[in-house]
Scaffold this motif. Structure first.
Motif, PDB file in Angstrom:
ATOM      1  N   LEU A 244       5.542   1.822   3.544  1.00 18.77           N
ATOM      2  CA  LEU A 244       6.907   2.050   3.983  1.00 18.77           C
ATOM      3  C   LEU A 244       6.923   2.973   5.182  1.00 18.77           C
ATOM      4  CD1 LEU A 244       8.416   2.667   0.464  1.00 18.77           C
ATOM      5  CD2 LEU A 244       8.914   0.708   1.905  1.00 18.77           C
TER       6      LEU A 244
ATOM      7  N   GLN B 236       4.927   2.867  -8.862  1.00 19.22           N
ATOM      8  CA  GLN B 236       4.837   4.296  -8.541  1.00 19.22           C
ATOM      9  C   GLN B 236       5.862   4.683  -7.495  1.00 19.22           C
ATOM     10  OE1 GLN B 236       2.480   6.361 -10.118  1.00 19.22           O
ATOM     11  NE2 GLN B 236       2.168   4.518 -11.345  1.00 19.22           N
ATOM     12  N   GLY B 237       6.042   5.983  -7.334  1.00 20.89           N
ATOM     13  CA  GLY B 237       6.860   6.479  -6.240  1.00 20.89           C
ATOM     14  C   GLY B 237       6.043   6.501  -4.958  1.00 20.89           C
ATOM     15  N   PRO B 238       6.725   6.543  -3.831  1.00 22.87           N
ATOM     16  CA  PRO B 238       6.010   6.612  -2.544  1.00 22.87           C
ATOM     17  C   PRO B 238       5.184   7.886  -2.427  1.00 22.87           C
ATOM     18  CG  PRO B 238       8.309   6.001  -2.222  1.00 22.87           C
ATOM     19  CD  PRO B 238       8.173   6.459  -3.648  1.00 22.87           C
TER      20      PRO B 238
ATOM     21  N   TYR C 112       4.637   6.051   4.285  1.00 22.67           N
ATOM     22  CA  TYR C 112       4.414   6.257   2.857  1.00 22.67           C
ATOM     23  C   TYR C 112       3.660   5.066   2.284  1.00 22.67           C
ATOM     24  CZ  TYR C 112       8.058   9.839   3.166  1.00 22.67           C
ATOM     25  OH  TYR C 112       8.801  10.939   3.506  1.00 22.67           O
TER      26      TYR C 112
ATOM     27  N   LEU D  63       2.570  -1.300  -1.117  1.00 25.21           N
ATOM     28  CA  LEU D  63       3.663  -1.473  -0.170  1.00 25.21           C
ATOM     29  C   LEU D  63       3.647  -0.268   0.768  1.00 25.21           C
ATOM     30  CD1 LEU D  63       6.274  -3.097   0.578  1.00 25.21           C
ATOM     31  CD2 LEU D  63       7.506  -1.538  -0.937  1.00 25.21           C
TER      32      LEU D  63
ATOM     33  N   GLN E  28       3.265   3.067  -1.316  1.00 23.63           N
ATOM     34  CA  GLN E  28       3.866   2.929  -2.641  1.00 23.63           C
ATOM     35  C   GLN E  28       3.073   1.913  -3.447  1.00 23.63           C
ATOM     36  OE1 GLN E  28       7.946   1.529  -2.802  1.00 23.63           O
ATOM     37  NE2 GLN E  28       8.263   2.366  -4.854  1.00 23.63           N
TER      38      GLN E  28
ATOM     39  N   PHE F 267      14.698   3.948   5.730  1.00 25.39           N
ATOM     40  CA  PHE F 267      13.496   3.172   5.451  1.00 25.39           C
ATOM     41  C   PHE F 267      13.600   1.726   5.909  1.00 25.39           C
ATOM     42  CE2 PHE F 267      10.711   5.801   2.838  1.00 25.39           C
ATOM     43  CZ  PHE F 267      11.528   6.878   2.597  1.00 25.39           C
ATOM     44  N   GLY F 268      12.458   1.186   6.327  1.00 29.04           N
ATOM     45  CA  GLY F 268      12.323  -0.240   6.499  1.00 29.04           C
ATOM     46  C   GLY F 268      12.037  -0.906   5.166  1.00 29.04           C
ATOM     47  N   ASP F 269      11.906  -2.236   5.199  1.00 28.33           N
ATOM     48  CA  ASP F 269      11.670  -2.978   3.955  1.00 28.33           C
ATOM     49  C   ASP F 269      10.205  -2.961   3.536  1.00 28.33           C
ATOM     50  OD1 ASP F 269      14.193  -5.541   4.568  1.00 28.33           O
ATOM     51  OD2 ASP F 269      14.317  -3.570   3.614  1.00 28.33           O
TER      52      ASP F 269
END
Lengths: 112, 113
Positions: B90, B41-43, B35, B88, B37, B104-106
Motif C-alpha cells: 500500500l 494482518q494490519g499494515p 506499507y 498487499l 499488509q 491510500f491507494g488500492d
C-alpha cells in the motif's frame, strides 16, 4: 514502543444492531488517532480521526472519542447496515504524520 | 482532485527476482509512505519519503528500497524476493503539514511463487 491493540474479530451483527470495536493504545507524547476501513477488495479509507484528548471524530454514523485517561479510541455506531461489512483498523500517528502504527484489524460482518 | 494510484494491481514473481511498484500521489501531496499488509494482518510501515528524501524507515531489510521523484510520485523496489514478501503493498500520500491524514491507494497484490 508505540502500539495499538484492537479487539479480535470477527464480529458478526444483525442489521440495526449497536456496534462497538475496542481500541487501546500505548504511546509517548500526544499521538493522533485514526480509524480506517477496508471494504472487500479495496484499499484503506480514512473513516474518522481525533488529534487531541476528548476530541470526538465522526463520519457516516460512526463515532470515536479520544480518551487519554484510558488510552482508548473505541469505535461505535448506533445502527449498523449490511454495507458496513468490512475490516476496521485503529491506528495512531506519533506526531507530524511521520508514520502510522496499526492494530491488526477487526472484521465486521453484518447480516440482513 | 486525483487520488492515489498504484500500479500494477497484481503481480506474480518467483523467488530471487526483483520487483518495482509504482505510486502516484494525490495532487498537492508531498509525502509518500509505503506499507506491507500480509493477509489477515494490519499494515506494517516500510518507509516514508518527503520531498525526495527518505524520512523514516520501519523494520525492513535493505533489499527494500525506494525513490521519490520531483513530481512526488514514488517507487518501491524489492530485490532478491522471498516467499514471505507475498503481500498487499500500500502506498499512502499526505501533505506534511500538521495532522493531515494519509490517503491510500488500492494497493499492489504481489505473489511470490
Amino acid at each position: 514502543g508505540d502500539s495499538v491493540t484492537q479487539m479480535e474479530g470477527p464480529v458478526t451483527l444483525s442489521e440495526e444492531a449497536f456496534l462497538t470495536i475496542n481500541c487501546t493504545y500505548t504511546a509517548t507524547g500526544y499521538p493522533s488517532l485514526f480509524w480506517y476501513v477496508q471494504y472487500p477488495g479495496e484499499g484503506l479509507q480514512l473513516l474518522l480521526k481525533a488529534t487531541k484528548a476528548d476530541d470526538k471524530g465522526s463520519n457516516k454514523g460512526f463515532e470515536a472519542t479520544y480518551r487519554k485517561e484510558t488510552t482508548s479510541f473505541h469505535l461505535e455506531k448506533g445502527s449498523v447496515q449490511v454495507s458496513d461489512s468490512a475490516v476496521y483498523f485503529c491506528a495512531l500517528s506519533p506526531g507530524n504524520n511521520r508514520k502510522l502504527i496499526w492494530g491488526l484489524g477487526t472484521s465486521l460482518a453484518v447480516n440482513p | 482532485e486525483t487520488g492515489v494510484t498504484q500500479s500494477p494491481t497484481h503481480l506474480i514473481k518467483t523467488r530471487g527476482q526483483q520487483v518495482t511498484l509504482r505510486c502516484s500521489s494525490q495532487s498537492g501531496h508531498n509525502t509518500v509512505s509505503w506499507y506491507q499488509q500480509a493477509l489477515g494482518q494490519g499494515p506494517q510501515f516500510i518507509f516514508q519519503y518527503y520531498r525526495e528524501e527518505e524520512n523514516g524507515r520501519g523494520n525492513f531489510p535493505p533489499r527494500f528500497s525506494g525513490l521519490q521523484f520531483p513530481n512526488y510520485s514514488s517507487e518501491l523496489n524489492v530485490n532478491a524476493l522471498e516467499l514471505d514478501d507475498s503481500a498487499l503493498y500500500l502506498c499512502a500520500s499526505s501533505l506534511d503539514q500538521g495532522d493531515q491524514p494519509q490517503h491510500f491507494g488500492d494497493g499492489t497484490r504481489l505473489s511470490i511463487l
